[in-house]
Design an enzyme around this catalytic site. Structure first.
Site, PDB file in Angstrom:
ATOM      1  N   TYR A  80       0.979  15.290   8.972  1.00  0.00           N
ATOM      2  CA  TYR A  80       1.072  16.454   8.089  1.00  0.00           C
ATOM      3  C   TYR A  80       0.320  16.203   6.781  1.00  0.00           C
ATOM      4  CZ  TYR A  80       4.679  18.534  11.106  1.00  0.00           C
ATOM      5  OH  TYR A  80       5.373  19.093  12.160  1.00  0.00           O
ATOM      6  N   SER A 252       7.856  26.806  14.265  1.00  0.00           N
ATOM      7  CA  SER A 252       7.313  28.155  14.138  1.00  0.00           C
ATOM      8  C   SER A 252       8.386  29.198  14.422  1.00  0.00           C
ATOM      9  CB  SER A 252       6.095  28.370  15.055  1.00  0.00           C
ATOM     10  OG  SER A 252       5.362  29.510  14.659  1.00  0.00           O
ATOM     11  N   LEU A 254       9.809  31.193  12.459  1.00  0.00           N
ATOM     12  CA  LEU A 254       9.537  32.454  11.769  1.00  0.00           C
ATOM     13  C   LEU A 254       8.256  33.125  12.274  1.00  0.00           C
ATOM     14  CD1 LEU A 254      10.455  31.456   8.088  1.00  0.00           C
ATOM     15  CD2 LEU A 254      11.776  32.924   9.630  1.00  0.00           C
ATOM     16  N   ALA A 255       7.607  32.499  13.234  1.00  0.00           N
ATOM     17  CA  ALA A 255       6.388  33.056  13.839  1.00  0.00           C
ATOM     18  C   ALA A 255       5.324  33.379  12.794  1.00  0.00           C
ATOM     19  CB  ALA A 255       6.710  34.300  14.667  1.00  0.00           C
ATOM     20  N   GLY A 257       5.485  34.594   9.960  1.00  0.00           N
ATOM     21  CA  GLY A 257       5.670  35.852   9.247  1.00  0.00           C
ATOM     22  C   GLY A 257       5.287  37.098  10.020  1.00  0.00           C
ATOM     23  N   THR A 260       8.342  39.529   9.643  1.00  0.00           N
ATOM     24  CA  THR A 260       9.096  39.631   8.402  1.00  0.00           C
ATOM     25  C   THR A 260       8.336  40.312   7.280  1.00  0.00           C
ATOM     26  OG1 THR A 260       8.387  37.379   7.796  1.00  0.00           O
ATOM     27  CG2 THR A 260      10.516  37.607   8.919  1.00  0.00           C
TER      28      THR A 260
END
Length: 343
Positions: A80, A252, A254-255, A257, A260
């Protein structure tokens, strides 16, 4: 700089029965929280430049927001931001050492960037696993990982060699527990046969934006299974993890966004996005909380990994703990995200 885990009053079982259910992971790591925070967005850019004071301030704000909603499990990987996510998190721990014993620290290894020895590749050889963990611990400034995940399946992996690496790390006290990421049921079963300590977690891309692991069970005996790319490959994975007490973690979640935001970037996502906002308003929660509550309604007791590093969105995710989704709402969202009726 103060980073103090929030002391939340327990939610009653009548309001949220899921809070009374033990996560599979809590059998091994009792402090593990219902939500996890993914540290992929910390440390700046994905290159070899150093992190800065601004990156440290950003990491502090994100971690503080996660602690505010009761998160104790922090998820890293050695790649990361080219290791800077671990390094900047390590600086936070250096400035407040007492935090280390109040959190669950997890990292991943096994992905190598292109270098003089070859292209981007996966490496689950024994020596590489051990070397990668040692480097992560140096960056994090700690003497142990509570949980190590193998980041991707390596086509050249040998279970006995992986078992030897795990034994070396455990005997030195460097890692307490082990798991995998992005592995299907067959790979997990194959690997587990060589281990003397069970795998305790499997982190998958899973959520409204990536339904294949769920579709694999829903549609396997229907012609839809042949038209939904990737679904069959995940057959039995969710079931195996539930059967063997392996914690399913959802990356992931929240995909990115997709559901949302105020508008859908892809018109095909608009029905699901609109329904997310409608149900969120109906239940008095944030869209982020509703999307995560959908995942948490699954009987596998999935642990969503919050991927955003924006403090406001992190705090909004805490609303997932306020809601137990009805079966009707769950299926309405499932169908809307699929873009097709169930068989």
């Amino acid at each position: 700089m103060s980073l103090t885990p929030a002391a939340h009053a327990p939610v009653s079982a009548a309001t949220n029965p899921s809070t009374t259910l033990e996560l599979p992971l809590q059998r091994h790591l009792p402090k593990a929280s219902r939500l996890a925070f993914g540290c992929m967005g910390l440390g700046g850019s994905w290159d070899a430049t150093d992190w800065t004071a601004d990156h440290l301030a950003h990491a502090h704000a994100a971690v503080e927001a996660a602690l505010d909603i009761g998160v104790t499990l922090f998820d890293h990987a050695d790649i990361y931001t080219f290791g800077k996510a671990e390094s900047v998190f390590g600086e936070l721990l250096r400035r407040q050492p007492s935090l280390r014993d109040r959190i669950v620290l997890q990292s991943k290894c096994g992905i190598r960037f292109a270098d003089a020895q070859g292209p981007k590749r996966y490496d689950l050889s024994s020596d590489y696993i051990v070397t990668a963990v040692e480097a992560s611990l140096r960056r994090l400034g700690t003497d142990r990982l509570d949980l190590l995940l193998l980041h991707r399946p390596d086509p050249l992996m040998q279970p006995d060699e992986i078992a030897e690496a795990f034994q070396r790390l455990r005997s030195r006290g460097l890692v307490s527990h082990f798991g995998v990421s992005n592995m299907h049921a067959g790979q997990i079963a194959w690997l587990n046969r060589a281990l003397d300590q069970p795998l305790v977690a499997n982190q998958l891309e899973l959520g409204l934006g990536h339904l294949e692991p769920i579709d694999a069970g829903t549609c396997f005996n229907d012609r839809q299974a042949g038209t939904r790319a990737g679904a069959l490959a995940w057959g039995g994975t969710l079931e195996l993890c539930q059967q063997d007490g392996i914690q399913l973690q959802a990356w992931s979640a929240l995909a990115r966004g997709r559901y949302t935001g105020d508008t859908a970037a892809d018109p095909r996502d608009e029905p699901a996005r609109a329904l997310v906002h409608q149900l969120a308003e109906q239940h008095g929660v944030s869209p982020e909380g509703l999307v995560l509550a959908w995942l948490m309604r699954h009987p596998a007791r999935i642990q969503p990994v919050i991927g955003t590093s924006q403090p406001a969105r992190i705090r909004a995710c805490g609303d997932a703990l306020k809601l137990t989704m009805s079966r009707g709402d769950w299926y309405a969202l499932y169908e809307a995200a699929r873009g097709a009726a169930l068989p």
